[in-house]
Motif scaffolding. Structure first.
Motif, mmCIF file in Angstrom:
data_model
loop_
_atom_site.group_PDB
_atom_site.id
_atom_site.type_symbol
_atom_site.label_atom_id
_atom_site.label_comp_id
_atom_site.label_asym_id
_atom_site.label_seq_id
_atom_site.Cartn_x
_atom_site.Cartn_y
_atom_site.Cartn_z
ATOM 1 N N TYR A 52 -2.426 -1.135 -14.658
ATOM 2 C CA TYR A 52 -2.368 -0.520 -13.252
ATOM 3 C C TYR A 52 -3.871 -0.741 -12.604
ATOM 4 O O TYR A 52 -4.005 -0.707 -11.329
ATOM 5 C CB TYR A 52 -2.014 0.576 -13.266
ATOM 6 C CG TYR A 52 -0.445 0.775 -13.430
ATOM 7 C CD1 TYR A 52 0.409 0.331 -12.441
ATOM 8 C CD2 TYR A 52 -0.006 1.299 -14.628
ATOM 9 C CE1 TYR A 52 1.910 0.160 -12.816
ATOM 10 C CE2 TYR A 52 1.326 1.501 -14.938
ATOM 11 C CZ TYR A 52 2.300 0.877 -14.044
ATOM 12 O OH TYR A 52 3.490 0.877 -14.425
ATOM 13 N N VAL A 53 -4.795 -0.815 -13.378
ATOM 14 C CA VAL A 53 -6.334 -0.660 -12.688
ATOM 15 C C VAL A 53 -6.845 -2.194 -12.491
ATOM 16 O O VAL A 53 -6.986 -3.006 -13.545
ATOM 17 C CB VAL A 53 -7.102 0.224 -13.572
ATOM 18 C CG1 VAL A 53 -8.717 0.216 -13.125
ATOM 19 C CG2 VAL A 53 -6.577 1.647 -13.903
ATOM 20 N N VAL A 89 -4.409 1.603 -18.085
ATOM 21 C CA VAL A 89 -5.533 1.028 -17.409
ATOM 22 C C VAL A 89 -5.411 -0.424 -17.411
ATOM 23 O O VAL A 89 -5.580 -1.174 -16.293
ATOM 24 C CB VAL A 89 -6.881 1.248 -18.253
ATOM 25 C CG1 VAL A 89 -8.029 0.492 -17.647
ATOM 26 C CG2 VAL A 89 -7.366 2.931 -17.839
ATOM 27 N N GLU A 125 -10.039 10.857 -12.048
ATOM 28 C CA GLU A 125 -8.363 10.616 -11.144
ATOM 29 C C GLU A 125 -7.258 11.026 -11.602
ATOM 30 O O GLU A 125 -6.291 11.561 -10.902
ATOM 31 C CB GLU A 125 -8.242 8.982 -10.661
ATOM 32 C CG GLU A 125 -9.419 8.182 -10.126
ATOM 33 C CD GLU A 125 -9.456 8.927 -8.583
ATOM 34 O OE1 GLU A 125 -8.583 9.462 -8.245
ATOM 35 O OE2 GLU A 125 -10.691 8.617 -8.103
ATOM 36 N N THR A 126 -7.135 11.200 -13.190
ATOM 37 C CA THR A 126 -5.993 11.674 -13.797
ATOM 38 C C THR A 126 -6.212 13.071 -14.284
ATOM 39 O O THR A 126 -5.548 13.544 -15.208
ATOM 40 C CB THR A 126 -5.537 10.682 -14.804
ATOM 41 O OG1 THR A 126 -6.583 10.625 -15.820
ATOM 42 C CG2 THR A 126 -5.133 9.413 -14.235
ATOM 43 N N ARG A 135 -13.832 7.284 -14.803
ATOM 44 C CA ARG A 135 -13.213 6.855 -13.107
ATOM 45 C C ARG A 135 -11.810 7.579 -13.675
ATOM 46 O O ARG A 135 -11.144 8.200 -12.746
ATOM 47 C CB ARG A 135 -13.254 5.747 -12.469
ATOM 48 C CG ARG A 135 -12.485 5.601 -11.423
ATOM 49 C CD ARG A 135 -13.233 6.555 -10.219
ATOM 50 N NE ARG A 135 -12.469 6.388 -8.910
ATOM 51 C CZ ARG A 135 -12.776 5.292 -7.874
ATOM 52 N NH1 ARG A 135 -13.955 4.764 -8.212
ATOM 53 N NH2 ARG A 135 -12.263 5.447 -6.926
ATOM 54 N N VAL A 136 -11.289 7.035 -14.726
ATOM 55 C CA VAL A 136 -9.915 7.288 -14.918
ATOM 56 C C VAL A 136 -9.490 8.665 -15.153
ATOM 57 O O VAL A 136 -8.795 9.334 -14.798
ATOM 58 C CB VAL A 136 -9.398 6.436 -16.173
ATOM 59 C CG1 VAL A 136 -8.026 6.787 -16.573
ATOM 60 C CG2 VAL A 136 -9.446 4.903 -15.670
ATOM 61 N N SER A 148 -9.407 -5.185 -11.771
ATOM 62 C CA SER A 148 -10.758 -5.582 -12.112
ATOM 63 C C SER A 148 -11.419 -6.641 -11.467
ATOM 64 O O SER A 148 -10.323 -7.607 -11.132
ATOM 65 C CB SER A 148 -10.895 -5.356 -13.642
ATOM 66 O OG SER A 148 -10.297 -6.590 -13.989
#
Length: 485
Positions: free
Chosen positions: A35-36, A32, A214-215, A210-211, A38
């Motif tokens: 790659y995520v 996170v 999505e995964t 959300r993570v 913010s």
């Protein structure tokens, strides 16, 4: 996560539950951060009817204002004229967008029977809802977030009960057949993860929903392994037994901490496993017809409406026979927070919930801790000594099992909706009134026996006969269930 999944099953097979959970938690946190993206969002102009078209028009208006304020001469007059035209267009568009938004949620409430968006909009428009009000303790009023969090944490911890384990009562009769052990499959875990709402708050593990959504496909096999390991060993990771408590105001004086209800925000991954355990237990309860037919709370196919209809049907039948019926409306005090764990485990064992499932539930209830969060400020951690956590998936079902034998202890008719209790009896002579009073005494003895107590301030007695107008009777019954509705 797909690459990590292969590595996990090669290197983490021999680890215990805590080690496996720590591994995937650290990996998710690392990915996170890497790659995520913010960004900081401004809430000043974030209204639900602000469409992309209106956003572009707002930016255009801002650019015209900047250019006009820096220009001179005829260009300045031209730009100011264009800015005023754009501003008028923006204001008109926002008004129309707001009207369209409100019309849509009202239409949805009527067409789809979905009133949540409407009431969410109403709550957002209220100007008197500013979070937790200043709290009063020891004659002083505290308004800072840290003091309010500490006061609420002490209040929530004060209601816990220390169970007397010397003489634990048992339910009479033969125990029900044992339920089979629970086995988790990757397909079911992936399906549950894919249904997680991204906007929901994460628990103490701070893994965003959300993570997880999505995964779902990549982490489902890993979580399945952790879930099966937890169920087979009866061990839960420490994160799963911690809770961030959000205080929710009930009613009364907003400055008193006892008027707030604790709602536990726990780890979402633990809630996924709770959902699986809860589904298996409900199937066992339904197959053996264990739950009382008089309990309408937290059950599929039951609601406040079904409880109200069945109760009014009984009362009106007595009413049509021109007989009197005496009713007692009862309410338990801090019911979910005071349930003694050993007594609960005994009732679960009587219902056939034993073996590995019972060991897992015992670990789920023991060693828990909680902290209160107010305006982003946390109190210290406090141990949870009793009760079923409000806000968990499994908690309501455990409470239903704990209170399930109450209707069998009396001869009068009993109606239950979670911790709300209604007892009534048709009255033919004074002996019937004495019988109802005896049943009330038995209920008090039942509460003392199982570590519960009634709240006298919320208990009421009423007598229904032909002398009372029908409309008044229906209003009283509606009022008795309105809090739950």
């Amino acid at each position: 996560m797909s690459e990590f999944s292969d590595e996990y099953f090669r290197s983490c097979e021999e680890l215990h539950v805590d080690g496996k959970w720590a591994t995937i938690k650290a990996q998710l946190a690392q990915l996170v951060d890497k790659y995520v993206p913010s960004k900081t969002l401004s809430t000043r102009y974030r209204v639900p009817w602000l469409t992309n078209v209106m956003k572009r028009l707002s930016r255009k208006k801002k650019r015209l204002y900047t250019r006009a304020s820096r220009s001179h001469g005829k260009l300045r007059e031209t730009l100011w004229s264009r800015y005023k035209t754009c501003k008028a267009e923006f204001n008109k568009g926002m008004k129309q967008a707001k009207e369209q938004f409100v019309n849509n949620i009202i239409s949805s409430a009527f067409d789809d029977n979905d009133t949540k968006p409407f009431w969410k909009f109403v709550r957002a428009k209220r100007c008197d809802n500013n979070g937790i009000a200043p709290l009063k303790t020891d004659g002083c009023l505290y308004s800072d977030s840290q003091s309010k969090a500490d006061i609420l944490n002490r209040q929530f911890s004060s209601v816990f009960t220390r169970e007397n384990t010397i003489d634990i009562p048992v339910l009479p009769g033969v125990s029900y057949p044992s339920m089979s052990d629970i086995v988790v499959e990757p397909y079911g875990v992936e399906k549950l993860l894919s249904k997680v709402k991204p906007s929901k708050a994460s628990g103490p593990d701070e893994i965003p929903c959300r993570v997880l959504k999505e995964t779902a496909h990549e982490i489902a096999p890993i979580l399945t392994d952790i879930f099966n390991c937890s169920l087979s060993t009866g061990i839960l990771p420490r994160d799963w037994k911690s809770a961030n408590v959000a205080p929710v105001f009930k009613k009364g004086n907003t400055n008193l901490a006892e008027n707030y209800r604790p709602i536990s925000l726990t780890c979402v991954c633990c809630k996924i496993l709770e959902h699986i355990v809860c589904h298996s237990i409900r199937a066992h309860l339904d197959n053996c017809a264990i739950l009382s037919a008089f309990q309408h709370g937290f059950r599929s196919g039951f609601s406040c409406d079904s409880q109200l209809l069945s109760t009014v049907h009984d009362l009106m039948s007595i009413f049509d026979r021109k007989k009197q019926v005496d009713v007692a409306v009862l309410d338990f005090s801090k019911a979910f927070d005071v349930v003694p764990h050993r007594r609960l485990l005994g009732k679960l064992r009587h219902c056939g919930i034993d073996g590995l499932t019972l060991a897992w539930i015992e670990s789920f209830l023991s060693g828990r801790s909680q902290r209160v969060i107010v305006d982003g400020v946390c109190s210290g951690w406090s141990p949870v000594l009793s009760g079923v956590p409000q806000g968990t998936v499994l908690g309501p079902l455990l409470f239903l099992i704990y209170i399930n034998d109450l209707p069998d202890s009396v001869t009068s008719r009993v109606r239950l909706f979670a911790d709300d209790c209604l007892i009534y009896r048709e009255i033919h002579n004074p002996e019937d009134q004495l019988a109802l009073q005896k049943d009330l005494d038995i209920l008090e003895q039942w509460a003392n026996k199982w570590g519960m107590q009634f709240n006298p301030s919320k208990c009421n007695i009423l007598s229904i006969s032909r002398s009372i107008p029908l409309a008044q009777i229906l209003f009283i019954m509606w009022h008795c269930t309105s809090e739950r509705s």
